[in-house]
Design a protein around this motif. Structure first.
Motif, PDB file in Angstrom:
ATOM      1  N   ILE A 288       5.675  24.689  61.309  1.00 45.40           N
ATOM      2  CA  ILE A 288       6.714  24.509  59.907  1.00 45.40           C
ATOM      3  C   ILE A 288       6.595  23.689  60.204  1.00 45.40           C
ATOM      4  N   PHE A 289       6.259  23.187  58.388  1.00 45.97           N
ATOM      5  CA  PHE A 289       6.099  21.377  58.234  1.00 45.97           C
ATOM      6  C   PHE A 289       7.420  21.663  56.815  1.00 45.97           C
ATOM      7  N   VAL A 290       7.468  20.293  56.597  1.00 41.59           N
ATOM      8  CA  VAL A 290       8.426  19.790  55.958  1.00 41.59           C
ATOM      9  C   VAL A 290       8.407  20.668  54.106  1.00 41.59           C
ATOM     10  N   ALA A 291       6.812  20.646  53.824  1.00 42.65           N
ATOM     11  CA  ALA A 291       6.521  20.755  53.322  1.00 42.65           C
ATOM     12  C   ALA A 291       7.212  22.397  52.222  1.00 42.65           C
ATOM     13  N   ARG A 292       7.042  23.229  53.755  1.00 45.34           N
ATOM     14  CA  ARG A 292       7.735  24.659  53.350  1.00 45.34           C
ATOM     15  C   ARG A 292       8.877  24.830  53.318  1.00 45.34           C
ATOM     16  N   LEU A 293       9.795  23.772  53.718  1.00 46.07           N
ATOM     17  CA  LEU A 293      10.974  23.737  53.473  1.00 46.07           C
ATOM     18  C   LEU A 293      11.584  22.994  52.036  1.00 46.07           C
ATOM     19  N   MET A 294      11.421  22.438  52.171  1.00 45.44           N
ATOM     20  CA  MET A 294      11.845  21.442  51.071  1.00 45.44           C
ATOM     21  C   MET A 294      11.662  21.382  49.730  1.00 45.44           C
ATOM     22  N   SER A 295      12.815  20.592  48.929  1.00 46.66           N
ATOM     23  CA  SER A 295      12.919  21.313  47.212  1.00 46.66           C
ATOM     24  C   SER A 295      11.781  20.631  46.704  1.00 46.66           C
ATOM     25  N   SER A 296      11.335  21.144  45.448  1.00 49.12           N
ATOM     26  CA  SER A 296      10.745  19.921  44.540  1.00 49.12           C
ATOM     27  C   SER A 296      11.227  19.808  43.478  1.00 49.12           C
ATOM     28  N   ASP A 297      12.021  20.849  43.304  1.00 53.29           N
ATOM     29  CA  ASP A 297      12.190  20.775  41.518  1.00 53.29           C
ATOM     30  C   ASP A 297      13.795  19.596  41.205  1.00 53.29           C
ATOM     31  N   LEU A 298      13.252  18.391  42.065  1.00 55.48           N
ATOM     32  CA  LEU A 298      14.369  17.577  41.940  1.00 55.48           C
ATOM     33  C   LEU A 298      14.577  16.822  41.056  1.00 55.48           C
ATOM     34  N   VAL A 299      15.742  16.270  41.192  1.00 56.35           N
ATOM     35  CA  VAL A 299      16.615  15.987  40.171  1.00 56.35           C
ATOM     36  C   VAL A 299      16.598  14.388  40.407  1.00 56.35           C
ATOM     37  N   THR A 300      16.191  13.722  40.292  1.00 55.25           N
ATOM     38  CA  THR A 300      16.254  12.304  40.490  1.00 55.25           C
ATOM     39  C   THR A 300      17.103  11.586  38.761  1.00 55.25           C
ATOM     40  N   VAL A 301      17.104   9.937  39.045  1.00 56.91           N
ATOM     41  CA  VAL A 301      17.517   8.878  38.703  1.00 56.91           C
ATOM     42  C   VAL A 301      17.173   7.835  38.765  1.00 56.91           C
ATOM     43  N   ALA A 302      16.911   6.974  37.668  1.00 54.55           N
ATOM     44  CA  ALA A 302      16.280   5.308  37.756  1.00 54.55           C
ATOM     45  C   ALA A 302      17.502   4.463  38.382  1.00 54.55           C
ATOM     46  N   PRO A 303      17.595   3.596  39.260  1.00 51.96           N
ATOM     47  CA  PRO A 303      18.477   2.620  39.272  1.00 51.96           C
ATOM     48  C   PRO A 303      19.283   2.183  39.073  1.00 51.96           C
ATOM     49  N   ASP A 304      19.506   2.274  36.920  1.00 53.81           N
ATOM     50  CA  ASP A 304      19.705   1.594  36.193  1.00 53.81           C
ATOM     51  C   ASP A 304      20.617   2.616  35.606  1.00 53.81           C
ATOM     52  N   THR A 305      20.497   3.953  36.347  1.00 52.95           N
ATOM     53  CA  THR A 305      21.935   5.179  35.669  1.00 52.95           C
ATOM     54  C   THR A 305      23.313   4.061  35.868  1.00 52.95           C
ATOM     55  N   LEU A 306      24.083   5.107  35.057  1.00 56.17           N
ATOM     56  CA  LEU A 306      25.263   4.305  35.436  1.00 56.17           C
ATOM     57  C   LEU A 306      25.783   5.246  36.317  1.00 56.17           C
ATOM     58  N   VAL A 307      26.751   4.985  37.280  1.00 53.64           N
ATOM     59  CA  VAL A 307      27.387   5.589  37.675  1.00 53.64           C
ATOM     60  C   VAL A 307      27.690   7.357  38.149  1.00 53.64           C
ATOM     61  N   GLU A 308      28.926   6.530  36.680  1.00 55.11           N
ATOM     62  CA  GLU A 308      29.031   8.342  36.019  1.00 55.11           C
ATOM     63  C   GLU A 308      28.513   9.307  35.029  1.00 55.11           C
ATOM     64  N   ASN A 309      26.895   8.795  34.597  1.00 53.48           N
ATOM     65  CA  ASN A 309      26.192  10.051  34.438  1.00 53.48           C
ATOM     66  C   ASN A 309      25.673   9.656  35.986  1.00 53.48           C
ATOM     67  N   ALA A 310      25.332   9.356  36.700  1.00 50.13           N
ATOM     68  CA  ALA A 310      25.149   9.835  38.244  1.00 50.13           C
ATOM     69  C   ALA A 310      25.895  11.123  39.199  1.00 50.13           C
ATOM     70  N   GLY A 311      27.286  10.513  38.623  1.00 46.83           N
ATOM     71  CA  GLY A 311      28.593  12.492  39.012  1.00 46.83           C
ATOM     72  C   GLY A 311      28.303  13.305  37.574  1.00 46.83           C
ATOM     73  N   GLN A 312      27.647  12.874  36.999  1.00 33.01           N
ATOM     74  CA  GLN A 312      28.479  14.468  35.707  1.00 33.01           C
ATOM     75  C   GLN A 312      26.764  14.576  36.920  1.00 33.01           C
ATOM     76  N   THR A 313      25.761  13.511  36.212  1.00 34.88           N
ATOM     77  CA  THR A 313      24.607  14.701  36.937  1.00 34.88           C
ATOM     78  C   THR A 313      24.719  15.835  38.255  1.00 34.88           C
ATOM     79  N   ILE A 314      25.565  15.043  39.554  1.00 33.08           N
ATOM     80  CA  ILE A 314      25.769  16.033  40.769  1.00 33.08           C
ATOM     81  C   ILE A 314      26.546  16.832  40.526  1.00 33.08           C
ATOM     82  N   LEU A 315      27.474  17.034  39.327  1.00 30.32           N
ATOM     83  CA  LEU A 315      28.860  18.148  39.341  1.00 30.32           C
ATOM     84  C   LEU A 315      27.404  19.162  38.505  1.00 30.32           C
ATOM     85  N   GLU A 316      26.843  18.641  37.630  1.00 31.53           N
ATOM     86  CA  GLU A 316      26.202  19.906  36.395  1.00 31.53           C
ATOM     87  C   GLU A 316      25.207  20.585  37.137  1.00 31.53           C
TER      88      GLU A 316
END
Length: 132
Positions: free
Chosen positions: A4-32
């Motif tokens: 069984i390979f990782v590709a079968r289990l991984m989540s591919s609908d990722l939520v990503t951010v850029a390095p310059d994303t504000l921490v406050e916005n990143a936290g809100q994204t995690i919560l939402e």
């Protein structure tokens, strides 16, 4: 279980951010999104780092940063990764060896194609036990 390979289990609908994303916005994204990590990528989708809910403990301990503080300040940059073709037993060993709960899955060009977590592995094991 080795076939069984990782590709079968991984989540591919990722939520990503850029390095310059504000921490406050990143936290809100995690919560939402009810997630426990954000993969930090550059403009080409290449892995730059990872920011987890555990990192927010540091952020809070430092009396929550000013509004201009970005994800780059708190993200882990020495990120352990796996490939989509790695067997899940290897992935579990990598998690144990490095003490991590989230592993970005990257292709040969270091492009992020998914993420696998300890929750994914636990879900798989639960499914396997139920089918026995």
């Amino acid at each position: 279980m080795d076939d069984i390979f990782v590709a079968r289990l991984m989540s591919s609908d990722l939520v990503t951010v850029a390095p310059d994303t504000l921490v406050e916005n990143a936290g809100q994204t995690i919560l939402e999104n009810c997630i426990s990590s954000l993969v930090v990528v550059d403009d080409d989708g290449r892995l730059e780092g990872i920011l987890t809910t555990t990192d927010f403990v540091t952020i809070v301990a430092e009396s929550f940063p000013k509004a201009e503080t970005t994800v780059e300040r708190y993200m882990t940059t020495d990120v352990v990764t796996v490939s989509p073709q790695q067997p899940i037993t290897e992935v579990a060993n990598v998690m144990l060896e490095h003490g991590v709960h989230h592993l970005p899955v990257v292709d040969e060009d270091e492009g992020v194609v998914g993420i696998v977590t300890t929750t994914d592995l636990a879900g798989y094991l639960t499914t396997m036990r139920a089918s026995v």
